[in-house]
Design a protein around this motif. Structure first.
Motif, PDB file in Angstrom:
ATOM      1  N   GLU A  72     -10.668  16.252  -6.630  1.00  0.00           N
ATOM      2  CA  GLU A  72     -10.867  16.136  -8.080  1.00  0.00           C
ATOM      3  C   GLU A  72      -9.633  15.575  -8.794  1.00  0.00           C
ATOM      4  OE1 GLU A  72     -12.269  18.912 -11.871  1.00  0.00           O
ATOM      5  OE2 GLU A  72     -12.336  19.691  -9.817  1.00  0.00           O
ATOM      6  N   GLY A  73      -9.855  14.461  -9.498  1.00  0.00           N
ATOM      7  CA  GLY A  73      -8.826  13.879 -10.352  1.00  0.00           C
ATOM      8  C   GLY A  73      -7.704  13.145  -9.649  1.00  0.00           C
ATOM      9  N   ILE A  74      -7.749  13.042  -8.328  1.00  0.00           N
ATOM     10  CA  ILE A  74      -6.644  12.380  -7.601  1.00  0.00           C
ATOM     11  C   ILE A  74      -6.708  10.868  -7.778  1.00  0.00           C
ATOM     12  CG2 ILE A  74      -5.683  11.936  -5.304  1.00  0.00           C
ATOM     13  CD1 ILE A  74      -6.479  14.781  -4.552  1.00  0.00           C
ATOM     14  N   VAL A  75      -7.923  10.296  -7.709  1.00  0.00           N
ATOM     15  CA  VAL A  75      -8.122   8.862  -7.933  1.00  0.00           C
ATOM     16  C   VAL A  75      -9.081   8.712  -9.116  1.00  0.00           C
ATOM     17  CG1 VAL A  75      -9.027   6.718  -6.963  1.00  0.00           C
ATOM     18  CG2 VAL A  75      -7.724   8.290  -5.504  1.00  0.00           C
ATOM     19  N   LYS A  76      -8.688   7.889 -10.120  1.00  0.00           N
ATOM     20  CA  LYS A  76      -9.443   7.859 -11.379  1.00  0.00           C
ATOM     21  C   LYS A  76     -10.026   6.492 -11.731  1.00  0.00           C
ATOM     22  CE  LYS A  76      -6.548  11.566 -13.246  1.00  0.00           C
ATOM     23  NZ  LYS A  76      -5.575  11.951 -14.291  1.00  0.00           N
ATOM     24  N   SER A  77      -9.802   5.477 -10.906  1.00  0.00           N
ATOM     25  CA  SER A  77     -10.322   4.153 -11.236  1.00  0.00           C
ATOM     26  C   SER A  77     -10.450   3.329  -9.962  1.00  0.00           C
ATOM     27  CB  SER A  77      -9.386   3.436 -12.213  1.00  0.00           C
ATOM     28  OG  SER A  77      -8.133   3.171 -11.572  1.00  0.00           O
ATOM     29  N   VAL A  78     -11.157   2.203 -10.097  1.00  0.00           N
ATOM     30  CA  VAL A  78     -11.304   1.296  -8.961  1.00  0.00           C
ATOM     31  C   VAL A  78      -9.941   0.759  -8.531  1.00  0.00           C
ATOM     32  CG1 VAL A  78     -12.315  -0.882  -8.178  1.00  0.00           C
ATOM     33  CG2 VAL A  78     -13.658   0.668  -9.620  1.00  0.00           C
ATOM     34  N   GLU A  79      -9.071   0.489  -9.517  1.00  0.00           N
ATOM     35  CA  GLU A  79      -7.727  -0.010  -9.201  1.00  0.00           C
ATOM     36  C   GLU A  79      -6.954   1.016  -8.368  1.00  0.00           C
ATOM     37  OE1 GLU A  79      -9.157  -0.190 -12.197  1.00  0.00           O
ATOM     38  OE2 GLU A  79      -9.524  -2.372 -12.055  1.00  0.00           O
ATOM     39  N   GLU A  80      -7.062   2.297  -8.765  1.00  0.00           N
ATOM     40  CA  GLU A  80      -6.389   3.348  -7.996  1.00  0.00           C
ATOM     41  C   GLU A  80      -7.025   3.523  -6.619  1.00  0.00           C
ATOM     42  OE1 GLU A  80      -6.006   7.025 -10.075  1.00  0.00           O
ATOM     43  OE2 GLU A  80      -5.038   6.121 -11.827  1.00  0.00           O
ATOM     44  N   LEU A  81      -8.343   3.320  -6.550  1.00  0.00           N
ATOM     45  CA  LEU A  81      -9.028   3.373  -5.258  1.00  0.00           C
ATOM     46  C   LEU A  81      -8.473   2.304  -4.321  1.00  0.00           C
ATOM     47  CD1 LEU A  81     -11.254   4.187  -3.255  1.00  0.00           C
ATOM     48  CD2 LEU A  81     -12.827   2.694  -4.521  1.00  0.00           C
ATOM     49  N   LYS A  82      -8.311   1.091  -4.843  1.00  0.00           N
ATOM     50  CA  LYS A  82      -7.772   0.011  -4.017  1.00  0.00           C
ATOM     51  C   LYS A  82      -6.332   0.294  -3.604  1.00  0.00           C
ATOM     52  CE  LYS A  82     -10.705  -3.777  -5.675  1.00  0.00           C
ATOM     53  NZ  LYS A  82     -10.740  -5.121  -6.315  1.00  0.00           N
ATOM     54  N   GLU A  83      -5.569   0.900  -4.513  1.00  0.00           N
ATOM     55  CA  GLU A  83      -4.192   1.267  -4.173  1.00  0.00           C
ATOM     56  C   GLU A  83      -4.171   2.284  -3.030  1.00  0.00           C
ATOM     57  OE1 GLU A  83      -2.204   2.662  -7.651  1.00  0.00           O
ATOM     58  OE2 GLU A  83      -2.402   0.747  -8.730  1.00  0.00           O
ATOM     59  N   LYS A  84      -5.132   3.231  -3.099  1.00  0.00           N
ATOM     60  CA  LYS A  84      -5.221   4.251  -2.050  1.00  0.00           C
ATOM     61  C   LYS A  84      -5.623   3.619  -0.719  1.00  0.00           C
ATOM     62  CE  LYS A  84      -5.302   8.620  -0.779  1.00  0.00           C
ATOM     63  NZ  LYS A  84      -4.060   9.411  -0.717  1.00  0.00           N
ATOM     64  N   ILE A  85      -6.597   2.716  -0.763  1.00  0.00           N
ATOM     65  CA  ILE A  85      -7.029   2.018   0.455  1.00  0.00           C
ATOM     66  C   ILE A  85      -5.870   1.224   1.043  1.00  0.00           C
ATOM     67  CG2 ILE A  85      -8.527   0.197   1.358  1.00  0.00           C
ATOM     68  CD1 ILE A  85     -10.619   1.076  -0.730  1.00  0.00           C
ATOM     69  N   LYS A  86      -5.147   0.524   0.172  1.00  0.00           N
ATOM     70  CA  LYS A  86      -4.010  -0.273   0.621  1.00  0.00           C
ATOM     71  C   LYS A  86      -2.921   0.608   1.245  1.00  0.00           C
ATOM     72  CE  LYS A  86      -0.778  -3.888  -0.851  1.00  0.00           C
ATOM     73  NZ  LYS A  86       0.341  -3.339  -0.072  1.00  0.00           N
ATOM     74  N   GLU A  87      -2.665   1.740   0.612  1.00  0.00           N
ATOM     75  CA  GLU A  87      -1.645   2.662   1.127  1.00  0.00           C
ATOM     76  C   GLU A  87      -2.009   3.137   2.535  1.00  0.00           C
ATOM     77  OE1 GLU A  87      -0.264   7.223   0.157  1.00  0.00           O
ATOM     78  OE2 GLU A  87      -0.866   5.953  -1.524  1.00  0.00           O
ATOM     79  N   ASP A  88      -3.267   3.532   2.713  1.00  0.00           N
ATOM     80  CA  ASP A  88      -3.718   4.012   4.028  1.00  0.00           C
ATOM     81  C   ASP A  88      -3.708   2.880   5.058  1.00  0.00           C
ATOM     82  OD1 ASP A  88      -4.062   6.496   2.930  1.00  0.00           O
ATOM     83  OD2 ASP A  88      -6.229   6.290   2.636  1.00  0.00           O
ATOM     84  N   ALA A  89      -4.157   1.693   4.635  1.00  0.00           N
ATOM     85  CA  ALA A  89      -4.189   0.550   5.551  1.00  0.00           C
ATOM     86  C   ALA A  89      -2.783   0.134   5.951  1.00  0.00           C
ATOM     87  CB  ALA A  89      -4.932  -0.620   4.909  1.00  0.00           C
ATOM     88  N   ASP A  90      -1.855   0.145   4.986  1.00  0.00           N
ATOM     89  CA  ASP A  90      -0.464  -0.211   5.290  1.00  0.00           C
ATOM     90  C   ASP A  90       0.106   0.698   6.384  1.00  0.00           C
ATOM     91  OD1 ASP A  90      -0.207  -2.372   3.597  1.00  0.00           O
ATOM     92  OD2 ASP A  90       0.554  -1.197   1.905  1.00  0.00           O
ATOM     93  N   LYS A  91      -0.186   1.997   6.273  1.00  0.00           N
ATOM     94  CA  LYS A  91       0.307   2.948   7.283  1.00  0.00           C
ATOM     95  C   LYS A  91      -0.314   2.663   8.640  1.00  0.00           C
ATOM     96  CE  LYS A  91       1.090   6.763   4.020  1.00  0.00           C
ATOM     97  NZ  LYS A  91       0.605   8.102   3.587  1.00  0.00           N
ATOM     98  N   GLN A  92      -1.626   2.444   8.636  1.00  0.00           N
ATOM     99  CA  GLN A  92      -2.324   2.173   9.889  1.00  0.00           C
ATOM    100  C   GLN A  92      -1.829   0.882  10.526  1.00  0.00           C
ATOM    101  OE1 GLN A  92      -6.574   1.844   9.482  1.00  0.00           O
ATOM    102  NE2 GLN A  92      -6.836   1.009  11.533  1.00  0.00           N
TER     103      GLN A  92
END
Length: 441
Positions: free
Chosen positions: A263-283
């Motif tokens: 709840e409330g950790i990701v609030k927009s599509v832009e933040e979703l993409k940032e989260k995806i990018k962060e996880d992908a960068d680590k992987q």
């Protein structure tokens, strides 16, 4: 007892162990006396059996056993005291006319000595350290994948563009038989896509593997073809349609984002993409690091020159397993294991020269980090310290797990040394280009 060593050459030595009667006689008599106390022989009371009878019945076996124990202990102590770095184990030299009926014995052992060499991590090389870029196309693809994954699945009678089709690729001659899900846009050629349009469940579509996808490596995923076979594969495969579905994409609203990340950790599509990018960068960083580690390993094996006591090691391989090997089998095993042995020696040298050590705190921290990552995959984003510590304690109580995790920690330390000292060029690539580089294409 007297132990001497004759160095045959830089990689081979003969150790001679001379055992005198006074070295073993006392222990032999002690063991025989214990035998006498407990021996049950018809005609004699327990403990009253004549020593001469005990000597006759058990003397030779006890002598062999005690001399062998003394021999092994003395030889092991000698290797430690002399700080000899050996490969394999000492091999006893077989003596055809060995006489156990004398009082003094002489035994000879062959040793394979570890070679002297140096490891130059700063040597000129052609190694590349890859930096995998997460581009907009990949981010948009992942967002769409999430929408489809959490969308509403609707069953259909006929295939249309954009549908999901489940079925089985098969080719009896090539042993291809793999059930998978596809979307028609995975195919490279529009003519292939048209073959599926209008088809129903139970229909069979025949396609050619040549140019089927934009990247032949996708044959590995969809047809389960081995990497060595994908390039230039030109056969026809049948795709038997088993399900036809379309997906009504889920709306990217706050409810879905909360479901995905809390709840409330990701609030927009832009933040979703940032989260995806962060996880992908680590992987991707992990995959790039593994390739870098593999490439440095191969470079060191090929460029760190030293000889091994090959003939000794082949003889040792013949004896080390449960069942003795023939000379030919031992030669084959040596050929398979030589590269690995060379890297073990190189790795040991790097560890010593860079003072790499694993502390229990290192192991605990590494294990805790792994556990947190695994818990996050199952939606536990913020576990308590006590919860993680309890799991760490359980994991580290298993010796096999401790060994496995220790190897991972040391690999990480080796990687950091390589990053610091190995001079490699850096190259930015897309993930698809990285896959091609990884397979040497």
């Amino acid at each position: 007892m007297n132990i001497t060593r004759n160095n045959v050459d830089a990689l081979n030595a003969i150790v001679t162990v001379e055992v005198a009667k006074e070295d073993y006689a006392g222990q032999v008599q002690k063991v025989l006396a214990d035998y006498r106390k407990n021996a049950s022989i018809p005609g004699f009371r327990k403990g009253a059996v004549p020593m001469s009878l005990i000597q006759k019945q058990y003397g030779k076996a006890v002598l062999l056993d005690e001399v062998n124990k003394l021999l092994q202990d003395s030889l092991n102590n000698y290797l430690v005291e002399e700080k000899l770095d050996i490969l394999g184990n000492p091999l006893p030299k077989v003596t055809e006319d060995f006489d156990w009926d004398t009082d003094n014995y002489k035994f000879e052992f062959e040793l394979g000595l570890a070679p002297e060499f140096s490891v130059d991590l700063t040597a000129k090389n052609d190694i590349t350290k890859f930096n995998i870029i997460v581009d907009d196309a990949m981010l948009n693809e992942q967002v769409e994948r999430i929408q489809k994954q959490y969308g509403k699945l609707i069953s259909k009678e006929k295939v249309e563009e954009g549908d999901d089709v489940r079925g089985t690729f098969s080719n009896e001659e090539k042993g291809i038989n793999n059930t998978t899900n596809i979307t028609l846009d995975i195919f490279k050629d529009k003519k292939t896509i048209k073959k599926f349009i209008g088809k129903k469940v139970g229909d069979v579509v025949t396609v050619s593997t040549k140019g089927l996808f934009d990247d032949d490596h996708k044959l590995m995923d969809y047809l389960k073809v081995g990497h060595d076979d994908v390039h230039g594969l030109d056969v026809e495969v049948n795709f038997t349609i088993e399900e036809i579905n379309t997906t009504e994409k889920a709306e990217l609203n706050q409810e879905l984002l909360d479901k995905l990340f809390g709840e409330g950790i990701v609030k927009s599509v832009e933040e979703l993409k940032e989260k995806i990018k962060e996880d992908a960068d680590k992987q991707f960083a992990t995959q790039a690091d593994q390739k870098f580690l593999n490439d440095v390993t191969e470079f060191l094996i090929e460029n760190t020159k030293f000889d091994l006591p090959a003939e000794f090691l082949k003889k040792w391989i013949q004896t080390v397993g449960e069942n003795p090997l023939t000379e030919e089998q031992a030669n084959e095993e040596y050929a398979k294991s030589e590269k690995g042995l060379r890297y073990q020696l190189i790795e040991s040298k790097v560890i010593v020269e860079n003072n790499l050590q694993i502390t229990f705190e290192d192991l605990k921290a590494f294990t805790a980090d792994l556990i947190k990552k695994q818990m996050a995959q199952f939606g536990q984003m913020d576990p308590s310290d006590a919860e993680v510590e309890n799991i760490v304690a359980r994991v580290l109580s298993n010796q096999e797990e401790v060994k496995r995790l220790s190897e991972q920690v040391m690999n990480e330390k080796m990687l950091n040394v390589f990053k610091e000292k190995v001079s490699a060029k850096t190259k930015e690539v897309s993930y698809q280009d990285f896959i091609k580089e990884m397979y040497g294409e």
